[in-house]
Design an enzyme around this catalytic site. Sequence first.
Site: not given
Ligand code: SF4
Length: 403
Positions: A58, A150, A180, A243, A282, A374
């Site tokens: 992505c 991100c 995250e 996300t 996202c 990824s």
């Molecule tokens: S939040 Fe979405 S766009 Fe950002 S790195 Fe993760 S998967 Fe990719």
Amino acid sequence: MLPSNSKYHRKGFGLKDQIQADLSREYESDLIASIKQNNNTICHAGITIKLAQAFGFCWGVDRAVSMAYETRRQFPEKQIWITNEIIHNPLVNDNLREMEIGFIPISDEGNKDFSLIHEGDVVILPAFGASVQEMQLLEAKNCEVVDTTCPWVSRVWNRVEKYKRTEFTAIIHGKYNHEETVATSSRAQHYLIVQNLSEAEWVCEYILNGGDSNLFIEKFKDATSIGFQPEKHLQRMGIANQTTMLQSETEQIGKLFEKTMLRKYGPTNIDEHFLSPGDTICDATQERQDAMLKMVEEPLDLVIVIGGYNSSNTGHLHEIAVKHKLQAFHIDGPDCIGPGNQVSHKPIGSTSSILTKPLLPEGDLTIGITAGASTPDQVIAGVISQILEIRSDSKISVSNVHQ
Ligand code: SF4
């Protein structure tokens, strides 16, 4: 709030042209480019492989990996560290190790050893960010910080920081031990992490009908802020999410909490008790999930989902296929296939991989393939080659495959 000083870098160093050849060589694939030109389909020896309409790297991952490569160029002599895997892909992380980027060691109890980092070292923060405590620690060490978080993740942080300012509890749909979510929850004053709809239902039942607060605290002991008191901290809440969760589940959870708070406090008081989540899944996760939902409607004999075993968004793509009752295997790269007609893969909910054979049953087959955000094209190409070679005496290349 993000730090703002000359040692904190939120962008690359303008070296994109210098690293592009390395990135293309290590992650791009002629085979995948050619399959894309053929409506995402390739046929060979009775096997038709269909790639999902959206798959793989992505924008946010691409950006984070580029920034890491640029960092190596920008600081050729310096010791460079990364606080965690930059993204959940073994190939990419191995490449960073080869570039002598050190991974901060983590003990069996999950504690990172920051004592190895010294003043003047460079530290890269991965795409899913770092906790407030880690960022403060690095600032105190006077390091050069390259933050690849991100922007989609930062968006969620902004929301959680707003909840904190207005004394709302953040209800986070995510996995409490995912990097995250650890980073997101560190920005909240009070938080509760729910992993799925059934946990959310349990909490909503508690809100409406009460229950044993000790049982609540025990059930969510790894998923709540220090000193969390359900009676007090479930009165005002806002929704946030990791996300990369399943979008449909995040929406269901948001609606469930909204309905629950409406029932408890009434429509005239709802704004005092509930803040709506907004759109914080996202784009890339959503596109890959939508493409997967479309693909599983087609007649498929088999689905292969490629991505790191600790990649949340890859795991959710796998779940979609399994929910549609398809034979689906989550693998992390070409080495999972073979020798011969077998596959090493990770079932949903399992902590380790298992071996299944045969991978390919007899007869003509249609196989759907997708990959998490990824996963580089080169890994996907390697998997396709391995699958096709099961039925082939020759090595697969773009030129000897009918498209
Ligand atoms: S939040 Fe979405 S766009 Fe950002 S790195 Fe993760 S998967 Fe990719």
